[in-house]
Scaffold this active site. Structure first.
Site, PDB file in Angstrom:
ATOM      1  N   ILE A   1       0.817  -1.218   0.000  1.00  0.00           N
ATOM      2  CA  ILE A   1       0.000   0.000   0.000  1.00  0.00           C
ATOM      3  C   ILE A   1       0.848   1.264   0.000  1.00  0.00           C
ATOM      4  O   ILE A   1       0.321   2.354  -0.111  1.00  0.00           O
ATOM      5  CB  ILE A   1      -0.974   0.027   1.199  1.00  0.00           C
ATOM      6  CG1 ILE A   1      -0.222  -0.193   2.505  1.00  0.00           C
ATOM      7  CG2 ILE A   1      -2.047  -1.039   1.029  1.00  0.00           C
ATOM      8  CD1 ILE A   1      -1.111  -0.088   3.729  1.00  0.00           C
ATOM      9  N   GLY A   2       2.106   1.100   0.106  1.00  0.00           N
ATOM     10  CA  GLY A   2       2.960   2.285   0.058  1.00  0.00           C
ATOM     11  C   GLY A   2       4.376   1.879  -0.262  1.00  0.00           C
ATOM     12  O   GLY A   2       4.829   0.798   0.076  1.00  0.00           O
TER      13      GLY A   2
ATOM     14  N   GLY B   1      11.276   5.713  -0.121  1.00  0.00           N
ATOM     15  CA  GLY B   1      12.706   5.601   0.102  1.00  0.00           C
ATOM     16  C   GLY B   1      13.027   4.723   1.290  1.00  0.00           C
ATOM     17  O   GLY B   1      14.062   4.070   1.347  1.00  0.00           O
TER      18      GLY B   1
ATOM     19  N   LYS C   1       5.427  -2.292   7.905  1.00  0.00           N
ATOM     20  CA  LYS C   1       6.375  -1.411   7.225  1.00  0.00           C
ATOM     21  C   LYS C   1       7.726  -2.107   7.215  1.00  0.00           C
ATOM     22  O   LYS C   1       8.343  -2.279   8.270  1.00  0.00           O
ATOM     23  CB  LYS C   1       6.450  -0.093   8.002  1.00  0.00           C
ATOM     24  CG  LYS C   1       7.284   0.971   7.354  1.00  0.00           C
ATOM     25  CD  LYS C   1       7.082   2.296   8.086  1.00  0.00           C
ATOM     26  CE  LYS C   1       7.616   3.471   7.299  1.00  0.00           C
ATOM     27  NZ  LYS C   1       7.153   4.749   7.832  1.00  0.00           N
TER      28      LYS C   1
ATOM     29  N   ASP D   1       8.801  12.894  13.372  1.00  0.00           N
ATOM     30  CA  ASP D   1       8.639  12.848  11.915  1.00  0.00           C
ATOM     31  C   ASP D   1       7.187  13.123  11.553  1.00  0.00           C
ATOM     32  O   ASP D   1       6.578  12.369  10.796  1.00  0.00           O
ATOM     33  CB  ASP D   1       9.098  11.475  11.405  1.00  0.00           C
ATOM     34  CG  ASP D   1       9.324  11.478   9.904  1.00  0.00           C
ATOM     35  OD1 ASP D   1       9.464  12.579   9.329  1.00  0.00           O
ATOM     36  OD2 ASP D   1       9.333  10.393   9.305  1.00  0.00           O
TER      37      ASP D   1
END
Lengths: 201, 870
Positions: free
Chosen positions: B90-91, B94, B114, B207
């Site tokens: 889904i993503g 970098g 992730k 972040d």
């Protein structure tokens, strides 16, 4: 997002498309009419360019524009919800991949030139300021490598172009080329590795 | 390539195998065909390294936001990662890839996984995550999607498991739903609450950016939230969830030179939200106000549709420039940004600001009117460079935005009282920038450290000689007959009393020995041997110079000058030698005007002695040239320098220090004139010569390094410059210990470099150390001390500490006011800086008072520079 898994039972094309329309051209191209395929390309190219241009103006700054998303949007606009056979869709995406590749390389060259201080005239693409997210030189090198790949291994190059420039899934690529998904995966892996090695050299 | 089809077929077989099987099968499949095998191996390597190569061509004119969550085209989905089964990518970015994945045990649920791309130390990443794990587990907030787990894949890549949020980045959501300003702000308040909750659990996000703030519609549960026309979507109908808490810290993402250039995609995506303290690589101290800054950037973007700093600009700058921008440049207020977009829009129809306003359900004028004033102030308070000026907490920001929404007065104010101070601060930045920019001109007396050369060398040589003498004392003592021997014996006695090998701090030992020697001489121990006494005192004086003890040095040398003049006369080599020493100490003490006649006289005497004194004459000419350089009389200096260099290049001097000195000083001359290109090769040559004749650990080497570093700095090679400065500093610390003006020179130069790189804290620290050394060693009124004080005042002023800037300025002024050796222009400049300070401080009376003093000095200076008209 269009769905591609509709039944491919639509060669009939109930309504008669005017010959210039994209759907009509797609059907013709799918029937093997090379002239239709040739007339298809500029239309798709124009549409992609126009889309890119308007997105660049309208999108929220920082919005990422996916080349492949453009292709899919172009599909929606040009074909809409008309049911298409897989071979017509293939014709569309093959032309799109070619067009997208052209847009990327044209822009990269222009950027490369302006970077070197030449050619300050604003050309249509500069007006949209279409950018690929990597260095112009790299885009050019990649393009040249893809051409070399196409000379030596047309099938691998086909897979690469559909997957990369048109953004087709493995499944759709397999359907478009009439081969198994496994083959697509293998060709894709090979093309990627070969290009990577070429660009590293 | 070998046979294409064979290569391809073997490649395709191999990639389906595990690593070990692959190696085994490779040999078998290639059947000893070396060329074939090589071709396959190359491809396999490429396959393994290719990473996200060709993942997706992306068009983006403004920003390389690589983390945009986009419906990915999954490549090969990993079949299993830990107890998770990836369902789709889904993503892609970098950092690696995000998958939607199914967890099987202990509970069945959908999560986001992730997987970080290779290149990080997995154990460290996981260890950092573990260290925060307990705190993370304590977070429980409707606007936070917790990170559930972290682990390593079979290939050793770290991964994080998070609650799956079927939303989209907050900015994209707001635009797609055309949320009005109010609705956007309501969503933003949710984000503030989430961040505040985390802060209370002592977790800093580090972040915060749109792709880490996902929004979904409340009613739709995010699942069918696809169409623009979806009824009255509003901020209240939407839920924001902040993701990735704990991840940034675990991944230790910081702005480093390396990462900016090699992982552009990843860091560029993060750069625009990075706070000044994060942009500072040396700054490890990150606190909640860092998140407040990033919230400010997010708010800026939600309001204006653009980022405080043009991402395009940032992307095309180098690392140093990015740092500088983030740390120094004040972005335009949001309303000003909107107006600017409107004003400069050259696009005929459909200008950007019109579109931005449209996405907020309004028109440009109305939007600007709404934003101007309070919302501007709130955003700018979040974005303050100095975190002490930001809101203390995320809650502070949230409450403030709520006050704005309720039309209550906000706490943030317009730039009023602080405004003038900030302007002063900016002027001070210009001031220190000027020191850097015209570095050569300003710093000839100091930064171009010809200074350390002669004296320090001689001190060290002397110390070496003396150690040797100490070792051979029996022999030498027996032959103690003539003057030189007497001198040596005295010094030997002196040194044997304080054996440097028994003391780690050699300079202290020598200093003690010198003081003791002077005490003995002063007590009349050698009063019947004036010639020997003068020779001893001259040596002691030179050694004092090497230790930067100029006042006692001059006293000793003065004695020798008098004795030699009366013993040998004014045309003797001895007298010339003593004069040359006196000139040297005067020059070092910052009095080149007095040094010049000493050198001139010594040079004239040596020249008159003919070829036998050629080397002595060259040494005098060399010293005279450096004094002229201090006086900025470049043409005269150049003339002499050329003569010296042609003498030094004679074959018999190939191993003599004069060679490297002459070469170095030629470089210094070019540097002082701003001719960096010409200077560099001289410094490099001098360095080579010195390393050849004296080795790496020598004051001359440090001087060459320092000068070279300054040249590199001037031509923009900051990395090379910093490295070279550090090398020089290391050599000097080894040679002189911590307390020496040359160490201060290195510290000051490094500090200036830190300043240029935007690292104010490191800059200030270095300046303070240098200032401290110089004040103690050279005195407050010494030109070098004043130069460092000027820099320090700029930095202190730049941080808004006006009272300290005031104190330092007064100290400098008091130290120079009555000193005739200090140029009038310098006194005037100090008074003017005080005027500037008091104006900024809103103290008009004092400003006027100092304005008069500045006027006084300016009048004197004008009078002194005008040719007397009769």
């Amino acid at each position: 997002m269009p769905r591609y898994d509709s039944a491919d039972s639509d060669e009939r094309s109930a309504k008669h498309e005017p010959t210039g329309s994209v759907t009509g051209l797609l059907h013709a191209a799918a029937r093997g009419d090379n002239g239709a395929a040739d007339r298809l390309f500029p239309q798709i190219y124009e549409q992609l360019l126009a889309l890119a241009r308007s997105h660049m103006h309208q999108e929220n700054p920082g919005h990422t524009l996916q080349a492949t998303a453009l292709v899919h949007e172009a599909y929606l606009r040009l074909v809409g919800s008309d049911p298409l056979s897989w071979s017509s869709r293939t014709a569309f995406f093959q032309a799109s991949a070619k067009a997208m590749r052209r847009i990327l390389i044209d822009h990269a060259r222009r950027r490369g030139r302006s970077k070197r201080g030449g050619d300050l005239k604003r050309e249509p693409l500069d007006a949209v300021d279409l950018a690929v997210s990597s260095d112009p030189d790299e885009v050019e090198a990649l393009d040249a490598a893809v051409s070399r790949l196409a000379e030596r291994d047309p099938r691998a190059a086909d897979v690469l172009q559909l997957r990369f420039y048109a953004g087709l899934s493995v499944e759709d690529t397999a359907a478009a080329l009439g081969c198994s998904e496994r083959t697509v995966k293998r060709e894709w892996a090979f093309a990627r590795a070969w290009l990577y090695q070429e660009l590293q050299a | 390539m070998a046979d294409w089809q064979r290569v391809k077929s073997i490649f395709e077989q191999l990639i389906e195998l595990s690593d070990e099987d692959r190696d085994r099968s490779l040999g078998r499949l290639c059947e000893g065909d070396v060329e074939l095998r090589a071709a396959v191996e190359r491809l396999i390597n490429a396959h393994e390294q290719a990473g996200s190569f060709l993942a997706m061509p992306t068009l983006d004119r403004r920003r390389g936001e690589a983390e945009d969550v986009i419906p990915g085209k999954p490549e090969f989905l990993p079949s299993r990662i830990g107890c998770y089964t990836p369902l789709e990518a889904i993503g892609e970015g970098g950092f690696g890839t995000v998958y939607r994945a199914r967890q099987e045990a202990p509970v069945r649920r959908i999560v986001a996984l992730k997987v970080i791309k290779p290149g990080m130390d997995t154990r460290e990443v996981i260890a950092r995550f573990e260290s925060e794990r307990q705190a993370l587990a304590m977070m429980n907030h409707p606007n936070i999607a917790p990170v559930l787990d972290a682990g390593a894949t079979e290939e050793g890549r770290p991964y994080f498991v998070m609650e799956y949020v079927p939303g989209e980045p907050i900015t994209a959501y707001c635009d797609r739903h055309r949320l009005e300003l109010r609705e956007r702000l309501e969503l933003f308040v949710q984000v503030c609450h989430a961040v505040q909750h985390a802060h209370q659990k002592r977790i800093i996000h580090r972040d915060i950016k749109p792709t880490n703030v996902l929004v979904m519609s409340r009613d739709a549960d995010g699942q069918h939230d696809d169409d623009v026309q979806q009824g009255p979507a509003s901020g209240a109908a939407a839920v924001a969830r902040v993701i990735d808490f704990g991840v940034a810290k675990a991944m230790d993402q910081r702005l480093t030179e390396h990462s900016v250039f090699t992982q552009e995609g990843m860091l560029v995506g993060t750069l625009e939200y990075m706070s000044p303290e994060q942009a500072d690589t040396s700054q490890v101290d990150i606190d909640t106000r860092t998140d407040v800054y990033s919230l400010g950037v997010l708010l800026y973007e939600l309001v204006t549709g653009s980022l405080p700093f043009n991402p395009q600009t940032l992307r095309h700058k180098g690392y140093v420039e990015i740092q500088r921008i983030v740390r120094e440049v004040e972005p335009p207020r949001p309303s000003a940004r909107l107006s600017a977009l409107d004003g400069v829009s050259s696009v005929p129809k459909d200008g950007r600001s019109a579109e931005i306003a449209r996405r907020r359900g309004t028109d440009v004028r109305t939007l600007i009117r709404k934003v101007r004033g309070e919302l501007d102030w709130i955003v700018m308070k979040c974005l303050e460079k100095d975190r002490a000026r930001r809101y203390e907490t995320a809650n502070g920001v949230g409450l403030e935005v709520e006050r704005f929404l309720k039309n209550e007065p906000v706490l943030a104010g317009p730039p009023g009282a602080g405004y003038r101070i900030r302007k002063f601060v900016r002027r001070n930045r210009v001031a220190i920038a000027a020191i850097t920019g015209t570095g050569a001109a300003l710093t000839v007396g100091f930064l171009v450290s010809i200074a350390g050369f002669v004296a320090a060398t001689r001190a060290l040589d002397l110390a070496d000689d003396q150690r040797q003498l100490a070792q051979h004392s029996a022999n030498d003592a027996r032959r103690a007959a003539d003057k030189a021997e007497a001198v040596n014996r005295f010094l030997q006695d002196m040194l044997s009393e304080a054996d440097p090998r028994n003391n780690a701090r050699r300079d202290l030992t020598v200093r003690e020995a010198l003081d003791r020697a002077v005490a003995r001489l002063d007590s009349g121990e050698m009063k019947h041997q004036p010639e020997i006494e003068a020779a001893v005192r001259l040596t002691v004086g030179r050694t004092y110079i090497g230790l930067a003890q100029y006042a006692p040095a001059e006293t000793q040398i003065e004695f020798a000058v008098d004795v030699y003049r009366s013993l040998f006369g004014e045309s003797s080599g001895e007298y010339a030698d003593a004069l040359q020493q006196r000139g040297t100490v005067r020059k070092f003490a910052g009095r080149p005007v007095e040094a010049e006649p000493d050198f001139r006289t010594a040079l004239a005497i040596q020249r008159s002695r003919g070829e036998t004194a050629a080397a002595e004459a060259a040494a005098c000419a060399n010293d005279l040239a450096t004094a002229l350089l201090d006086l900025k009389r470049f043409d005269e200096a150049a003339q002499l320098q050329k003569e010296v260099l042609s003498f030094a290049r004679r074959p018999e001097n190939v191993d003599k220090p004069i060679l490297s000195e002459a070469i170095n000083n030629m470089g210094s001359l070019h540097l002082a004139r701003g001719e960096h290109g010409l200077a560099e090769p001289y410094f490099r040559e001098a360095l080579d010569v010195n390393r050849r004749i004296v080795g790496d650990l020598h004051p001359n080497v440090a001087t060459n390094l320092d000068n070279l570093a300054q040249t590199l700095h001037s031509k923009g090679d900051l990395d090379g410059s910093e490295e070279t400065y550090r090398e020089a500093l290391a050599v000097r610390r080894k040679l002189f210990g911590a307390d020496h003006p040359d160490v201060a020179t290195s510290l000051h130069n490094l500090a200036v470099l830190h300043f240029v790189r935007g690292n104010l804290e490191a800059c200030e620290e270095g300046l303070r150390e240098a200032f401290d050394i110089l004040r103690r060693m050279n005195g407050r009124g010494h030109p070098d001390t004043l130069t460092v004080a000027d820099s320090l005042i700029s930095v202190v002023g730049a941080s808004g500490r006006l009272d300290e800037a005031e104190r330092l300025l007064h100290e400098s002024y008091d130290a120079v006011r009555d000193d005739p050796a200090i140029p009038l222009a310098r006194k005037c400049a100090l008074a003017e800086r005080l005027v500037d300070l008091y104006r900024a401080w809103s103290k008009p009376d004092k400003a006027d008072e100092w304005s008069k003093k500045a006027e006084h000095w300016r009048a004197l200076e004008t009078a002194s520079t005008q040719p007397s008209s009769g």
